[in-house]
Design a protein around this motif. Structure first.
Motif, PDB file in Angstrom:
ATOM      1  N   TYR A 189      -2.090  15.709   2.929  1.00 46.88           N
ATOM      2  CA  TYR A 189      -3.358  16.326   2.521  1.00 46.88           C
ATOM      3  C   TYR A 189      -4.172  15.394   1.631  1.00 46.88           C
ATOM      4  N   ILE A 190      -3.458  14.626   0.803  1.00 46.83           N
ATOM      5  CA  ILE A 190      -4.171  13.656  -0.029  1.00 46.83           C
ATOM      6  C   ILE A 190      -4.864  12.628   0.866  1.00 46.83           C
ATOM      7  N   ALA A 191      -4.141  12.168   1.892  1.00 44.51           N
ATOM      8  CA  ALA A 191      -4.728  11.188   2.810  1.00 44.51           C
ATOM      9  C   ALA A 191      -5.960  11.774   3.500  1.00 44.51           C
ATOM     10  N   LEU A 192      -5.811  13.004   3.944  1.00 48.77           N
ATOM     11  CA  LEU A 192      -6.901  13.674   4.666  1.00 48.77           C
ATOM     12  C   LEU A 192      -8.149  13.771   3.783  1.00 48.77           C
ATOM     13  N   ALA A 193      -7.933  14.314   2.569  1.00 52.97           N
ATOM     14  CA  ALA A 193      -9.073  14.517   1.659  1.00 52.97           C
ATOM     15  C   ALA A 193      -9.718  13.180   1.306  1.00 52.97           C
ATOM     16  N   ALA A 194      -8.887  12.168   1.039  1.00 58.68           N
ATOM     17  CA  ALA A 194      -9.432  10.871   0.620  1.00 58.68           C
ATOM     18  C   ALA A 194     -10.264  10.241   1.737  1.00 58.68           C
ATOM     19  N   MET A 195      -9.784  10.352   2.973  1.00 61.69           N
ATOM     20  CA  MET A 195     -10.516   9.762   4.098  1.00 61.69           C
ATOM     21  C   MET A 195     -11.861  10.465   4.294  1.00 61.69           C
ATOM     22  N   ILE A 196     -11.846  11.782   4.188  1.00 58.00           N
ATOM     23  CA  ILE A 196     -13.113  12.522   4.361  1.00 58.00           C
ATOM     24  C   ILE A 196     -14.086  12.151   3.242  1.00 58.00           C
ATOM     25  N   LEU A 197     -13.588  12.178   1.994  1.00 60.12           N
ATOM     26  CA  LEU A 197     -14.453  11.814   0.862  1.00 60.12           C
ATOM     27  C   LEU A 197     -14.994  10.397   1.013  1.00 60.12           C
ATOM     28  N   GLY A 198     -14.100   9.501   1.428  1.00 62.86           N
ATOM     29  CA  GLY A 198     -14.500   8.100   1.575  1.00 62.86           C
ATOM     30  C   GLY A 198     -15.655   7.952   2.552  1.00 62.86           C
ATOM     31  N   SER A 199     -15.539   8.612   3.713  1.00 58.61           N
ATOM     32  CA  SER A 199     -16.633   8.456   4.676  1.00 58.61           C
ATOM     33  C   SER A 199     -17.904   9.126   4.157  1.00 58.61           C
ATOM     34  N   GLN A 200     -17.745  10.210   3.381  1.00 62.15           N
ATOM     35  CA  GLN A 200     -18.941  10.849   2.786  1.00 62.15           C
ATOM     36  C   GLN A 200     -19.635   9.897   1.817  1.00 62.15           C
ATOM     37  N   PHE A 201     -18.843   9.218   1.005  1.00 63.53           N
ATOM     38  CA  PHE A 201     -19.437   8.278   0.049  1.00 63.53           C
ATOM     39  C   PHE A 201     -20.204   7.181   0.779  1.00 63.53           C
ATOM     40  N   PHE A 202     -19.593   6.654   1.838  1.00 66.14           N
ATOM     41  CA  PHE A 202     -20.284   5.607   2.592  1.00 66.14           C
ATOM     42  C   PHE A 202     -21.586   6.126   3.186  1.00 66.14           C
ATOM     43  N   LEU A 203     -21.500   7.366   3.688  1.00 60.76           N
ATOM     44  CA  LEU A 203     -22.692   7.976   4.261  1.00 60.76           C
ATOM     45  C   LEU A 203     -23.795   8.091   3.208  1.00 60.76           C
ATOM     46  N   ALA A 204     -23.407   8.555   1.994  1.00 59.49           N
ATOM     47  CA  ALA A 204     -24.392   8.684   0.906  1.00 59.49           C
ATOM     48  C   ALA A 204     -24.989   7.322   0.583  1.00 59.49           C
ATOM     49  N   GLY A 205     -24.140   6.304   0.572  1.00 59.47           N
ATOM     50  CA  GLY A 205     -24.618   4.951   0.288  1.00 59.47           C
ATOM     51  C   GLY A 205     -25.616   4.481   1.333  1.00 59.47           C
TER      52      GLY A 205
END
Ligand code: UDP
Ligand code: MG
Length: 319
Positions: free
Chosen positions: A278-294
């Motif tokens: 679940y940590i991996a899942l959440a981190a990957m989703i957050l990571g792509s969101q951050f890139f998207l925001a950038g």
């Protein structure tokens, strides 16, 4: 012209005459060439009528009135764009700021060569709980973020070199951070002067206790804008990479553990039973969101036409 006094006001009918007389007395005594600019920020009382009368009898006074209430920052902006004096001094209209401070503030700009001098109401006459304590916290945060050693960012009494007020863009409720805005424009001679403060004589404060919530949010915005507005990707991309790293390590550890156990025929759980999944899942989703925001930030910046460019300070032999 030596001095422009800029006074934003909202429903201050009781203090205007007294304020005008007091300022005039101080400025005439020292024989300054001056103007007084009133900006009526959409008053609904008699303020504008009173200003009209003052203007009739005193050619030093200029005034504008907004169609509605836009807030103190906008009022200051309007005053700044009109100001012609070598030194621009802002003060509140409620008689809490003392006009007797004007000559010394003027001297600090002219003789001591300060770009900006901010007043410090060392002894305040406001309600302790409502203002003093939150204001101490607030100023502490503003000092940390801005790196300016000022005690009273929100003081209405401030003095500027004319060029400074033309260069800063006060919007939203950013009037609280004008010294910070000036610093970001490259003005380094920012000073402080202890000023006398009076209790509000008439009317009441125009800012409720939500001022501190808004103040903190504005401070965060300002911090973000000064650090990352030019390159949103530097913040969001870094956060994204961090998240992908966490996600990557988590995924690797799950897969490695699973492979190891399968290889040696050790009984295993399903990967979905492990917290790392679940940590991996959440981190990957957050990571792509951050890139998207950038990416979105960078695209907005590119299309806004406001790509921040340099401003020239001095010129020799060029137009
Ligand atoms: N003011 C304004 N527009 C607003 C609110 C306030 O021009 O929307 C003016 C107000 O009339 C006063 C100054 O800003 O001259 C400072 O406001 P106030 O005295 O209410 O603030 P405080 O002294 O409580 O910080
Ligand atoms: Mg006040």
């Amino acid at each position: 012209m030596d001095i422009s006094i800029v006074i934003p006001l909202l429903n201050e009918e009781d203090s205007l005459l007294e304020l005008h007389q007091w300022i005039t007395r101080v400025l005439e005594a020292d024989k300054y060439l001056y103007e007084i600019i009133f900006i009526d920020d959409g008053s609904t009382d008699n303020s504008w009528k009173i200003i009209g009368n003052i203007c009739k009898n005193d050619p030093h006074v200029k005034a504008v009135k907004f169609k509605r209430n836009y807030g103190k920052s906008q009022a200051l902006h309007a005053g700044f764009s009109m100001a012609q004096g070598k030194v621009v001094i802002t003060m509140d209209a409620d008689l809490q700021d003392n006009p007797e401070e004007i000559p010394e503030l003027y001297q600090m700009i002219i003789s001591d060569n300060y770009d900006l001098v901010s007043g410090w109401k060392k002894i305040r006459y406001d309600s302790k709980i409502k203002k003093n304590i939150p204001s101490k916290l607030f100023n502490w945060a503003a000092r940390k973020v801005s790196g300016l050693p000022l005690h009273d960012f929100n003081c209405g009494l401030k003095a500027y070199k004319n060029q400074v007020v033309k260069d800063i863009e006060v919007y939203g409720e950013m009037h609280r951070y004008i010294p910070f805005l000036a610093k970001n424009e490259g003005y380094t001679r920012i000073g402080e002067k202890i000023v006398k403060h009076q209790a509000r004589k008439y009317g009441e404060t125009k800012f409720g206790s939500d001022r501190f919530v808004k103040g903190v949010l504005d401070l965060i915005t300002l911090w973000f804008l000064t650090r990352f507005a030019k390159r949103p990707m530097h913040l969001f991309g870094a956060l994204g990479i961090l998240m992908f790293l966490i996600g990557g390590i988590a995924t690797f550890s799950i897969l490695a553990a699973k492979a190891y156990k399968l290889y040696y025929h050790i009984p295993t759980h399903l990967v979905t039973d492990r917290p790392w999944f679940y940590i991996a899942l959440a981190a990957m989703i957050l990571g792509s969101q951050f890139f998207l925001a950038g990416f979105l930030g960078e695209m907005l910046l590119k299309n806004s036409g406001k790509v921040i460019r340099y401003k020239i300070d001095k010129k020799i032999n060029t137009q």
